[in-house]
Design a protein around this motif. Structure first.
Motif, mmCIF file in Angstrom:
data_model
loop_
_atom_site.group_PDB
_atom_site.id
_atom_site.type_symbol
_atom_site.label_atom_id
_atom_site.label_comp_id
_atom_site.label_asym_id
_atom_site.label_seq_id
_atom_site.Cartn_x
_atom_site.Cartn_y
_atom_site.Cartn_z
ATOM 1 N N TYR A 109 0.792 -0.788 0.193
ATOM 2 C CA TYR A 109 0.191 -0.384 0.313
ATOM 3 C C TYR A 109 1.170 0.824 -0.084
ATOM 4 N N SER A 110 1.789 1.426 0.655
ATOM 5 C CA SER A 110 2.979 2.446 0.886
ATOM 6 C C SER A 110 3.873 3.110 -0.665
ATOM 7 N N THR A 170 2.005 9.598 -5.803
ATOM 8 C CA THR A 170 2.407 11.365 -5.100
ATOM 9 C C THR A 170 3.103 11.472 -6.001
ATOM 10 N N ASN A 171 4.668 10.540 -6.669
ATOM 11 C CA ASN A 171 5.428 11.035 -7.193
ATOM 12 C C ASN A 171 5.294 10.067 -8.367
ATOM 13 N N PRO A 172 4.785 10.469 -9.409
ATOM 14 C CA PRO A 172 4.780 8.849 -10.423
ATOM 15 C C PRO A 172 6.062 9.706 -11.187
ATOM 16 N N LEU A 202 10.886 4.080 2.324
ATOM 17 C CA LEU A 202 10.044 3.545 3.364
ATOM 18 C C LEU A 202 10.833 2.983 4.156
ATOM 19 N N VAL A 246 11.933 4.956 -3.436
ATOM 20 C CA VAL A 246 11.130 4.446 -3.179
ATOM 21 C C VAL A 246 11.860 3.823 -2.062
ATOM 22 N N LEU A 256 1.206 4.114 -2.757
ATOM 23 C CA LEU A 256 0.701 5.445 -1.956
ATOM 24 C C LEU A 256 1.752 6.488 -2.792
ATOM 25 N N MET A 257 3.295 6.236 -2.510
ATOM 26 C CA MET A 257 4.432 7.004 -3.072
ATOM 27 C C MET A 257 4.085 6.866 -4.734
#
Lengths: 176, 176
Positions: free
Chosen positions: A65-66, A73-75, A86, A82, A69-70
């Motif tokens: 999930y993290s 937010t940061n395509p 994390l 990443v 989400l990353m």
DNA sequence: TATTGTTATACTCTATAACTATA
DNA sequence: TATAGTTATAGAGTATAACAATA
């Protein structure tokens, strides 16, 4: 708030006749419940289990999930970025990404200006799944926030941030 | 409290010339820092690392320390009782105990009134090591308590206990 | 039949070393 | 030489199934 745990027979056994046993029926956790690390472990296990239930339909673990989400937010972010953000080792990030890619949730695009690296993106499926996951996780967070009370959640986050900063920065205690 | 992380070159590289990259140098954690589970994970990692440093001389991990503490508080306790109290499966408790017994820190005494079970005790070495460990762990806890502030530690323990109780008791969210 | 301790096993998470292809 | 991603591997922690000895 009792530190005493009943272990005999899970409440099914009669009230224990051997009171003078070498192994008492009631055992005490002693000072353990006042240890921050112990309390953290219990809370972490419980919260992660609740997270798991919350997103059970979606088959997502916290790390996955993290990552989604990353990428939202940061395509176009690179894999090692990443992983570092994390707190996952690059080497352990590979199978995690592989799993998400095999499910067609994320895509690796080879960068032209640095052909060693990849730009990572959510696929359409990945974006759709993330949206459902965010809703489920929001409910999970609200459930926890309710239990923590009005000012509880921000207070908890502040205290946890202090722990993270302090314990990380503290040098070896015996050699200064 | 910035959610932005600098990943490029760990501060060693010059200020990055490719500002129009697909992969930005500055990445955002987005909403992740406001997730209780994420904050718990970071804090747990940091606190366990600090614990590890605190008892490095004694070669004890949190689980092993907990077992020694339990045997000191509850001499003669049975293995399955310790395991249950600490949230460890009986089956996984065996190698943990084996390690402590091999170091002559704990002893298994076969119970006469129930020859399936063992009464567990600290050896003299085990009691001595625990005493040193408790001192080191007390310093570790004081270090964390200092960072949390005056009322911080009891407040944190209270909030963590609420999380543990709530997340544990919550039924599956989608089927009521 | 049920329970205590145990073995065997597997899956996840984490950690290190070394390889490849690029830079 | 250094870096991004990868492979192989090993160590913890955690999970289930099944067994022997005993109750």
């Amino acid at each position: 708030m009792s530190d005493v745990i009943e272990t005999r027979g899970s409440g099914k056994a009669p009230a224990a006749k051997g009171k003078r046993n070498a192994a008492p029926a009631e055992i005490s956790l002693g000072t353990l419940p006042s240890h921050i690390g112990f309390a953290l472990r219990l809370a972490q296990i419980a919260v992660f289990q609740d997270f798991h239930r919350a997103v059970a339909d979606l088959d997502l673990r916290p790390g996955q999930y993290s990552v989604l989400l990353m990428l939202h937010t940061n395509p176009g972010i690179r894999a090692s970025q990443v992983a570092e953000a994390l707190g996952i080792k690059r080497t352990n990030f590979v199978p995690l990404l592989d799993g998400l890619e095999a499910r067609d949730l994320v895509a690796r695009d080879r960068l032209e200006r640095d052909r060693r690296a990849f730009a990572l993106f959510l696929t359409e499926d990945g974006a759709a799944l993330l949206q459902r996951a965010e809703a489920a996780v929001a409910r999970h967070e609200q459930r926890l926030a309710l239990a923590l009370g009005e000012a509880g959640k921000p207070a908890l986050l502040e205290l946890l941030a202090r722990l993270t900063a302090t314990a990380r920065d503290t040098p070896s205690p015996h050699r200064e």
